[in-house]
Design a protein around this motif. Structure first.
Motif, PDB file in Angstrom:
ATOM      1  N   MET A 177       0.812  -1.218   0.000  1.00 35.41           N
ATOM      2  CA  MET A 177       0.000   0.000   0.000  1.00 35.41           C
ATOM      3  C   MET A 177       0.847   1.270   0.000  1.00 35.41           C
ATOM      4  SD  MET A 177      -2.825  -1.415  -0.318  1.00 35.41           S
ATOM      5  CE  MET A 177      -3.996  -0.084  -0.176  1.00 35.41           C
ATOM      6  N   GLY A 178       2.090   1.192   0.437  1.00 40.71           N
ATOM      7  CA  GLY A 178       2.946   2.361   0.492  1.00 40.71           C
ATOM      8  C   GLY A 178       3.871   2.522  -0.701  1.00 40.71           C
ATOM      9  N   ALA A 179       3.834   1.545  -1.615  1.00 43.13           N
ATOM     10  CA  ALA A 179       4.732   1.587  -2.771  1.00 43.13           C
ATOM     11  C   ALA A 179       4.296   2.653  -3.776  1.00 43.13           C
ATOM     12  CB  ALA A 179       4.752   0.215  -3.450  1.00 43.13           C
ATOM     13  N   GLU A 180       5.274   3.161  -4.511  1.00 40.09           N
ATOM     14  CA  GLU A 180       4.989   4.160  -5.539  1.00 40.09           C
ATOM     15  C   GLU A 180       4.324   3.531  -6.751  1.00 40.09           C
ATOM     16  OE1 GLU A 180       8.298   6.701  -6.483  1.00 40.09           O
ATOM     17  OE2 GLU A 180       8.914   6.767  -4.370  1.00 40.09           O
ATOM     18  N   ASP A 181       4.715   2.305  -7.076  1.00 41.45           N
ATOM     19  CA  ASP A 181       4.129   1.573  -8.197  1.00 41.45           C
ATOM     20  C   ASP A 181       4.430   0.085  -7.999  1.00 41.45           C
ATOM     21  OD1 ASP A 181       6.811   1.198  -8.921  1.00 41.45           O
ATOM     22  OD2 ASP A 181       6.751   2.640 -10.557  1.00 41.45           O
ATOM     23  N   TYR A 182       4.019  -0.737  -8.973  1.00 41.62           N
ATOM     24  CA  TYR A 182       4.183  -2.177  -8.798  1.00 41.62           C
ATOM     25  C   TYR A 182       5.646  -2.603  -8.719  1.00 41.62           C
ATOM     26  CZ  TYR A 182       5.522  -3.303 -13.621  1.00 41.62           C
ATOM     27  OH  TYR A 182       6.193  -3.418 -14.793  1.00 41.62           O
ATOM     28  N   MET A 183       6.529  -1.926  -9.452  1.00 41.24           N
ATOM     29  CA  MET A 183       7.950  -2.288  -9.396  1.00 41.24           C
ATOM     30  C   MET A 183       8.536  -1.947  -8.035  1.00 41.24           C
ATOM     31  SD  MET A 183       9.074  -3.989 -11.901  1.00 41.24           S
ATOM     32  CE  MET A 183      10.804  -3.926 -11.461  1.00 41.24           C
ATOM     33  N   ASP A 184       8.145  -0.813  -7.484  1.00 39.56           N
ATOM     34  CA  ASP A 184       8.586  -0.434  -6.142  1.00 39.56           C
ATOM     35  C   ASP A 184       8.107  -1.477  -5.135  1.00 39.56           C
ATOM     36  OD1 ASP A 184       9.778   1.326  -4.194  1.00 39.56           O
ATOM     37  OD2 ASP A 184       7.774   2.082  -3.728  1.00 39.56           O
ATOM     38  N   ALA A 185       6.844  -1.881  -5.263  1.00 40.47           N
ATOM     39  CA  ALA A 185       6.302  -2.912  -4.366  1.00 40.47           C
ATOM     40  C   ALA A 185       7.064  -4.224  -4.530  1.00 40.47           C
ATOM     41  CB  ALA A 185       4.815  -3.126  -4.647  1.00 40.47           C
TER      42      ALA A 185
ATOM     43  N   CYS B 115      -6.351  -7.263  -0.348  1.00 40.08           N
ATOM     44  CA  CYS B 115      -6.388  -5.848  -0.738  1.00 40.08           C
ATOM     45  C   CYS B 115      -7.226  -5.652  -1.996  1.00 40.08           C
ATOM     46  CB  CYS B 115      -4.972  -5.325  -0.974  1.00 40.08           C
ATOM     47  SG  CYS B 115      -3.980  -5.156   0.524  1.00 40.08           S
ATOM     48  N   ALA B 116      -7.022  -6.500  -2.983  1.00 40.00           N
ATOM     49  CA  ALA B 116      -7.792  -6.390  -4.230  1.00 40.00           C
ATOM     50  C   ALA B 116      -9.283  -6.575  -3.952  1.00 40.00           C
ATOM     51  CB  ALA B 116      -7.305  -7.426  -5.249  1.00 40.00           C
ATOM     52  N   GLY B 117      -9.600  -7.497  -3.067  1.00 39.73           N
ATOM     53  CA  GLY B 117     -11.001  -7.761  -2.728  1.00 39.73           C
ATOM     54  C   GLY B 117     -11.673  -6.637  -1.958  1.00 39.73           C
ATOM     55  N   GLN B 118     -10.894  -5.805  -1.304  1.00 38.01           N
ATOM     56  CA  GLN B 118     -11.449  -4.689  -0.531  1.00 38.01           C
ATOM     57  C   GLN B 118     -11.748  -3.467  -1.394  1.00 38.01           C
ATOM     58  OE1 GLN B 118     -12.337  -4.657   2.719  1.00 38.01           O
ATOM     59  NE2 GLN B 118     -11.803  -6.812   2.843  1.00 38.01           N
ATOM     60  N   GLU B 119     -11.208  -3.441  -2.600  1.00 36.12           N
ATOM     61  CA  GLU B 119     -11.424  -2.290  -3.487  1.00 36.12           C
ATOM     62  C   GLU B 119     -12.879  -2.248  -3.954  1.00 36.12           C
ATOM     63  OE1 GLU B 119      -9.250   0.106  -4.482  1.00 36.12           O
ATOM     64  OE2 GLU B 119      -7.468  -0.729  -3.528  1.00 36.12           O
ATOM     65  N   LYS B 120     -13.419  -1.039  -4.060  1.00 36.10           N
ATOM     66  CA  LYS B 120     -14.799  -0.855  -4.535  1.00 36.10           C
ATOM     67  C   LYS B 120     -14.899  -1.122  -6.037  1.00 36.10           C
ATOM     68  CE  LYS B 120     -16.647   0.930  -0.691  1.00 36.10           C
ATOM     69  NZ  LYS B 120     -16.941  -0.093   0.256  1.00 36.10           N
ATOM     70  N   VAL B 121     -13.861  -0.749  -6.779  1.00 34.87           N
ATOM     71  CA  VAL B 121     -13.800  -0.995  -8.219  1.00 34.87           C
ATOM     72  C   VAL B 121     -12.465  -1.665  -8.527  1.00 34.87           C
ATOM     73  CG1 VAL B 121     -15.304   0.937  -8.851  1.00 34.87           C
ATOM     74  CG2 VAL B 121     -12.857   1.308  -8.706  1.00 34.87           C
ATOM     75  N   TYR B 122     -12.425  -2.349  -9.674  1.00 36.56           N
ATOM     76  CA  TYR B 122     -11.215  -3.058 -10.081  1.00 36.56           C
ATOM     77  C   TYR B 122     -10.020  -2.108 -10.125  1.00 36.56           C
ATOM     78  CZ  TYR B 122      -7.843  -5.413 -13.062  1.00 36.56           C
ATOM     79  OH  TYR B 122      -6.696  -5.956 -13.563  1.00 36.56           O
ATOM     80  N   ASN B 123      -8.914  -2.534  -9.515  1.00 40.22           N
ATOM     81  CA  ASN B 123      -7.670  -1.767  -9.528  1.00 40.22           C
ATOM     82  C   ASN B 123      -6.589  -2.660 -10.136  1.00 40.22           C
ATOM     83  OD1 ASN B 123      -5.273  -0.448  -8.983  1.00 40.22           O
ATOM     84  ND2 ASN B 123      -5.907   0.235  -6.954  1.00 40.22           N
ATOM     85  N   PRO B 124      -6.112  -2.324 -11.334  1.00 39.68           N
ATOM     86  CA  PRO B 124      -5.136  -3.196 -12.013  1.00 39.68           C
ATOM     87  C   PRO B 124      -3.789  -3.305 -11.300  1.00 39.68           C
ATOM     88  CG  PRO B 124      -5.429  -1.139 -13.220  1.00 39.68           C
ATOM     89  CD  PRO B 124      -6.458  -1.154 -12.126  1.00 39.68           C
ATOM     90  N   TYR B 125      -3.519  -2.434 -10.339  1.00 37.16           N
ATOM     91  CA  TYR B 125      -2.252  -2.468  -9.602  1.00 37.16           C
ATOM     92  C   TYR B 125      -1.964  -3.865  -9.043  1.00 37.16           C
ATOM     93  CZ  TYR B 125       0.876  -1.638  -5.596  1.00 37.16           C
ATOM     94  OH  TYR B 125       1.880  -1.704  -4.676  1.00 37.16           O
ATOM     95  N   TYR B 126      -2.968  -4.467  -8.432  1.00 34.90           N
ATOM     96  CA  TYR B 126      -2.763  -5.773  -7.797  1.00 34.90           C
ATOM     97  C   TYR B 126      -2.489  -6.860  -8.840  1.00 34.90           C
ATOM     98  CZ  TYR B 126      -4.815  -3.103  -4.018  1.00 34.90           C
ATOM     99  OH  TYR B 126      -5.074  -2.133  -3.089  1.00 34.90           O
TER     100      TYR B 126
END
Length: 118
Positions: free
Chosen positions: A35-43, A67-78
């Motif tokens: 959750m604190g990463a700047e982007d997926y590569m940082d994570a 985390c993905a399941g808690q999102e209200k709408v799809y978030n491609p980050y995960y």
């Protein structure tokens, strides 16, 4: 508004981790990294720096899915993070497969609950 210091942000992420039922130190650490990463590569890089043991890779998978399941709408980050992990390390591929099987095994129980409630 002013940018929070990393210490203030860390406290907020830890509180959020606890409220999201991240009930172990490992899960809370993984949650804060994701959750604190700047982007997926940082994570991805920060997850690798956690130096998790082989069995703890499944915790990364569980936290991503939670985390993905808690999102209200799809978030491609995960999804993008999951793809990166599975491309780079075979253990993650197997852990995601097991996690999905666990979800699908729960469907019959869920449908029985729906039948009872109708």
């Amino acid at each position: 508004h002013p940018k929070k210091s990393s210490k203030e942000e860390g406290v907020d992420l830890m509180s959020l981790a606890r409220s999201q039922r991240m009930n172990t130190d490992v899960r809370r650490s993984i949650f804060c990294v994701i959750m604190g990463a700047e982007d997926y590569m940082d994570a991805y890089e920060k997850i690798n720096k956690l130096s998790l043991s082989g069995g703890q890779n499944k915790e990364v998978v569980r936290v991503i899915m939670e985390c993905a399941g808690q999102e209200k709408v799809y978030n491609p980050y995960y999804s993008v993070l999951a793809v990166k992990l599975t491309q780079e390390e075979r253990d993650y591929r197997f852990s995601f497969q097991l996690a999905y099987w666990d979800i699908f095994k729960a469907f019959p129980e869920y449908s029985r609950t729906l039948d009872r409630d109708s």
